[in-house]
Design a protein around this motif. Sequence first.
Motif, PDB file in Angstrom:
ATOM      1  N   GLN A  73       0.826  -1.219   0.000  1.00 27.48           N
ATOM      2  CA  GLN A  73       0.000   0.000   0.000  1.00 27.48           C
ATOM      3  C   GLN A  73       0.857   1.266   0.000  1.00 27.48           C
ATOM      4  O   GLN A  73       0.503   2.262  -0.625  1.00 27.48           O
ATOM      5  N   SER A  74       2.003   1.208   0.691  1.00 23.70           N
ATOM      6  CA  SER A  74       2.872   2.391   0.779  1.00 23.70           C
ATOM      7  C   SER A  74       3.730   2.571  -0.474  1.00 23.70           C
ATOM      8  O   SER A  74       4.372   3.604  -0.643  1.00 23.70           O
ATOM      9  N   GLY A  75       3.781   1.533  -1.318  1.00 28.88           N
ATOM     10  CA  GLY A  75       4.592   1.609  -2.528  1.00 28.88           C
ATOM     11  C   GLY A  75       6.019   1.124  -2.353  1.00 28.88           C
ATOM     12  O   GLY A  75       6.801   1.129  -3.306  1.00 28.88           O
ATOM     13  N   SER A  76       6.384   0.688  -1.148  1.00 32.44           N
ATOM     14  CA  SER A  76       7.764   0.217  -0.946  1.00 32.44           C
ATOM     15  C   SER A  76       7.956  -1.222  -1.437  1.00 32.44           C
ATOM     16  O   SER A  76       9.080  -1.671  -1.611  1.00 32.44           O
ATOM     17  N   LEU A  77       6.855  -1.940  -1.656  1.00 30.42           N
ATOM     18  CA  LEU A  77       6.923  -3.294  -2.213  1.00 30.42           C
ATOM     19  C   LEU A  77       6.019  -3.334  -3.439  1.00 30.42           C
ATOM     20  O   LEU A  77       4.798  -3.187  -3.328  1.00 30.42           O
ATOM     21  N   ARG A  78       6.660  -3.490  -4.604  1.00 27.64           N
ATOM     22  CA  ARG A  78       5.898  -3.536  -5.858  1.00 27.64           C
ATOM     23  C   ARG A  78       5.435  -4.956  -6.125  1.00 27.64           C
ATOM     24  O   ARG A  78       6.186  -5.763  -6.687  1.00 27.64           O
ATOM     25  N   ALA A  79       4.233  -5.254  -5.658  1.00 31.37           N
ATOM     26  CA  ALA A  79       3.670  -6.596  -5.809  1.00 31.37           C
ATOM     27  C   ALA A  79       2.187  -6.515  -5.504  1.00 31.37           C
ATOM     28  O   ALA A  79       1.682  -5.463  -5.095  1.00 31.37           O
ATOM     29  N   GLU A  80       1.496  -7.629  -5.729  1.00 30.12           N
ATOM     30  CA  GLU A  80       0.124  -7.727  -5.247  1.00 30.12           C
ATOM     31  C   GLU A  80      -0.058  -9.085  -4.591  1.00 30.12           C
ATOM     32  O   GLU A  80       0.609 -10.051  -4.946  1.00 30.12           O
TER      33      GLU A  80
END
Length: 195
Positions: free
Chosen positions: A26-33
């Motif tokens: 959610q914060s954008g620090s981990l690009r995944a789903e």
Amino acid sequence: MSRLPKLGILGSGSGSNCQSIYDAIQSGSLRAEIAVVMSDNPDAYILERARSWGIPAEVIDCGGFKTRFPEESQASVAARLKQYGVDCVCLAGFMRLVKLPLLKEFPSRILNIHPSLLPAFPGLHAWEQAVNAGAAESGCTVHYVDDGMDTGPILGQARVPVLPGDTPESLHARIQEQEHTLYPAMIARVLETLA
């Protein structure tokens, strides 16, 4: 990968590490789903977390076994993860040993977080083991899963001092704080290698 990498998360309990992975996304620090969350415990809070985020939450049928993870159950889980297009499997407090065929289907793509500085204190209640052994420090380890118990190649560790007067509970709480930072960071690093 042009699309976001997909994670499958397996857990048995409250899912605090699953929450930290979700928060990092959610914060954008981990690009995944997160494609799916699965649990061997139908009452596990990790499933509630997933449902509240609108993420598929599925119960793993282990054939009535309390601790064993039967091969047919693992094959079924592997098939479901494939159906969801999962690129990387993250164990988040999953209390069963992963063996073939899951390992065969996701080679070097199954990660685990363990609450000790491996190879010290593998197995259950590692924070209790550390306090009982009089260890000066403990911490947490993210590692690749192989067919042993907490024996796979280490990706990263975070150290936590064992303080005078620490109880297993107080040490565990401080280790978990580090887990919630370390795990998403190590997942991000692994996903970069898959890109």
